[in-house]
Scaffold this active site. Structure first.
Site, PDB file in Angstrom:
ATOM      1  N   HIS A 120       0.852  -1.214   0.000  1.00 21.79           N
ATOM      2  CA  HIS A 120       0.000   0.000   0.000  1.00 21.79           C
ATOM      3  C   HIS A 120       0.877   1.250   0.000  1.00 21.79           C
ATOM      4  CE1 HIS A 120      -3.470   2.567   1.390  1.00 21.79           C
ATOM      5  NE2 HIS A 120      -2.461   3.267   1.898  1.00 21.79           N
ATOM      6  N   GLU A 121       1.851   1.314   0.916  1.00 22.68           N
ATOM      7  CA  GLU A 121       2.695   2.522   1.014  1.00 22.68           C
ATOM      8  C   GLU A 121       3.480   2.741  -0.276  1.00 22.68           C
ATOM      9  OE1 GLU A 121       0.845   3.177   4.380  1.00 22.68           O
ATOM     10  OE2 GLU A 121       2.100   4.570   3.257  1.00 22.68           O
ATOM     11  N   HIS A 124       1.756   4.799  -2.728  1.00 22.21           N
ATOM     12  CA  HIS A 124       1.974   6.250  -2.534  1.00 22.21           C
ATOM     13  C   HIS A 124       3.342   6.652  -3.069  1.00 22.21           C
ATOM     14  CE1 HIS A 124      -1.627   6.691  -0.202  1.00 22.21           C
ATOM     15  NE2 HIS A 124      -1.206   6.004   0.847  1.00 22.21           N
ATOM     16  N   HIS A 130      -5.144   7.656  -1.996  1.00 26.48           N
ATOM     17  CA  HIS A 130      -6.083   6.636  -1.495  1.00 26.48           C
ATOM     18  C   HIS A 130      -7.250   6.479  -2.469  1.00 26.48           C
ATOM     19  CE1 HIS A 130      -4.415   7.129   2.789  1.00 26.48           C
ATOM     20  NE2 HIS A 130      -3.904   6.075   2.195  1.00 26.48           N
TER      21      HIS A 130
END
Lengths: 373, 81
Positions: A120-121, A124, A130
């Site tokens: 997930h990170e 970014h 998101h």
């Protein structure tokens, strides 16, 4: 999906990463592997390639820290914020920080799976914000999923490819699994896997998700099954609530799980043979608990087995053709439940309403009758 | 032996909400004492957060919204940072 506003994307495809330090929760090899696989998720669907360096400044610097770690965004102790990362940019850009007040795990559904948090990170780090899609990896809240079988959902693939395009050098002899799509309750062609009551709520299962409907309220929540029950598989076959046992049984293939309220009941999964169906029955299509007769109706192909819960045996005279028990029900039943004196049998994208007492076919409704758009 | 006096529950939930909305939805830090202005700023950000998570958009800190705020999550803001 959503991307950072402005031109936050890497201008090169070959990126470097460096693991600056380690969490004591996992072995060095487990951290290394989790980080490597998390980056590989994104490499698999884009031209991006990640090379690890062991000194100096990498594009993506990875570190574990607690509280204030001098980037202006202090961590907050256990739970809460698990990690954060910065979009592609100079300096801090691309870097990912993990809150070491959390307990990270390698495979277990306990604590927080580092692979999932890291993947997930790194979304970014590569320029994704998101997503509002509850099934997306880039959805802000943590949800456990099986990291061995995890496939990057389509929403995330579309997002990252909007920044970098697709992976052009994939091996046609090694086709990748199809990215899962979050089911949409407004899809008129939606075919549900299973429907059951659960202490007054109605649960609709589809793929890796379920919708939770409170009859007295207009809101319908959609959740990943694993966010409630990590052990329960996707694409279940059937589910029913037994008022006698005060349990919800969930069936897939020859395995049966049970919920007590929203908790997993101990001692499951058990075998489908617990319902004393003939050995040849290895899969059921739907199950309906008939509160008027206290019988459990198992739909198998175009036949129904009626199971007497108290006597723990299938009733004599069964199986019977579905159409004999529910006149007018000709298609294959894919899900079934009873609600307020009516039986609802789903076949494809249609829902057939029968009187629970007289078994008359009353209406043919759309599948989202209980799932308003 | 004395123990710290726990803040009243609603005070606690309010601080959870303000902290969440400040870090993740750009709620400006409180300046001045205009309570009405402040509560409308909080309500606006609450609506944004409820819209993002597909919750009923009430602008009020109901139980459902608070439950989402308490979920473990990523520390990157949900709206354009």
């Amino acid at each position: 999906y959503s991307t950072f506003q402005g031109d936050y994307k890497w201008k090169k495809h070959d990126l470097t990463y460096r693991i600056e330090n380690y969490t004591p929760d996992m072995s060095v090899a487990e951290v290394d592997d989790s980080i490597k696989r998390a980056l590989q998720l994104w490499a698999d669907v884009t031209p991006l390639r990640f090379t690890r360096i062991y000194s100096g400044t990498a594009d993506i610097m990875i570190s574990f820290s607690v509280g204030d770690h001098r980037d202006g965004y202090p961590f907050d102790g256990p739970n809460g914020f698990l990690a954060h990362a910065f979009p592609p940019f100079e300096g801090l850009g691309g870097d990912a920080h993990f809150d070491d007040d959390e307990t990270f795990f390698y495979r277990s559904p306990q604590g927080y799976n580092l692979f999932l948090v890291a993947a997930h990170e790194f979304g970014h780090s590569l320029g994704l914000e998101h997503s509002q899609d509850p099934g997306a990896l880039m959805y802000p809240t943590y949800v456990y999923r099986n990291s061995d079988t995890f496939v990057l959902p389509k929403d995330d693939v579309d997002g990252i490819q909007s920044l970098y395009g697709p992976n052009t050098d994939f091996d046609p002899n090694d086709p990748k699994p199809t990215p899962p799509v979050t089911p949409n309750k407004c899809d008129s062609k939606l075919v549900l896997d299973a429907v059951t009551m659960l202490r007054g709520e109605i649960m609709f299962f589809k793929g890796g998700f379920f919708w939770r409907s409170y009859p007295l309220s207009a809101t319908v929540e959609q959740h990943l099954i694993t966010s409630f029950w990590p052990e329960i598989p996707e694409h279940i076959d059937a589910a029913f609530e037994s008022p006698l046992e005060d349990k919800v049984f969930i069936i897939k293939g020859e395995k049966v799980w049970a919920l007590y309220g929203y908790e997993m009941a101990q001692g499951y999964p058990k075998s489908l043979s617990m319902f004393r169906l003939p050995k040849k029955v290895q899969k059921v299509d739907a199950v309906l608990y008939d509160e008027t007769s206290y019988k459990v109706l198992f739909f198998v192909d175009n036949q129904i087995y009626s199971y007497n819960e108290e006597k723990r045996r299938v009733e004599k005279g069964y199986p019977k053709p579905v159409e004999e028990v529910f006149p007018g029900m000709t298609g294959k039943v894919t899900a079934a439940f009873q609600y307020k004196g009516f039986n609802y049998l789903f076949s494809g994208s249609k829902m057939f309403e029968f009187g629970a007492h007289n078994k008359n076919l009353l209406r043919v409704l759309n599948n989202n009758y209980f799932l308003p758009c | 032996y004395t123990s710290p006096i726990a803040p009243p529950a609603d005070k606690d939930t309010e601080s959870i909400a303000v902290n969440y909305l400040t870090q993740l939805y750009g709620l400006p830090k409180q300046t001045g004492s205009n309570a009405e202005k402040r509560s409308s700023a909080v309500s606006l950000r609450l609506k944004e957060m409820q819209q993002f998570f597909g919750l009923a958009i009430t602008g009020k800190l109901d139980e459902e919204t608070l439950n989402v705020m308490k979920k473990p999550r990523c520390g990157v803001p949900d709206v354009a940072a």
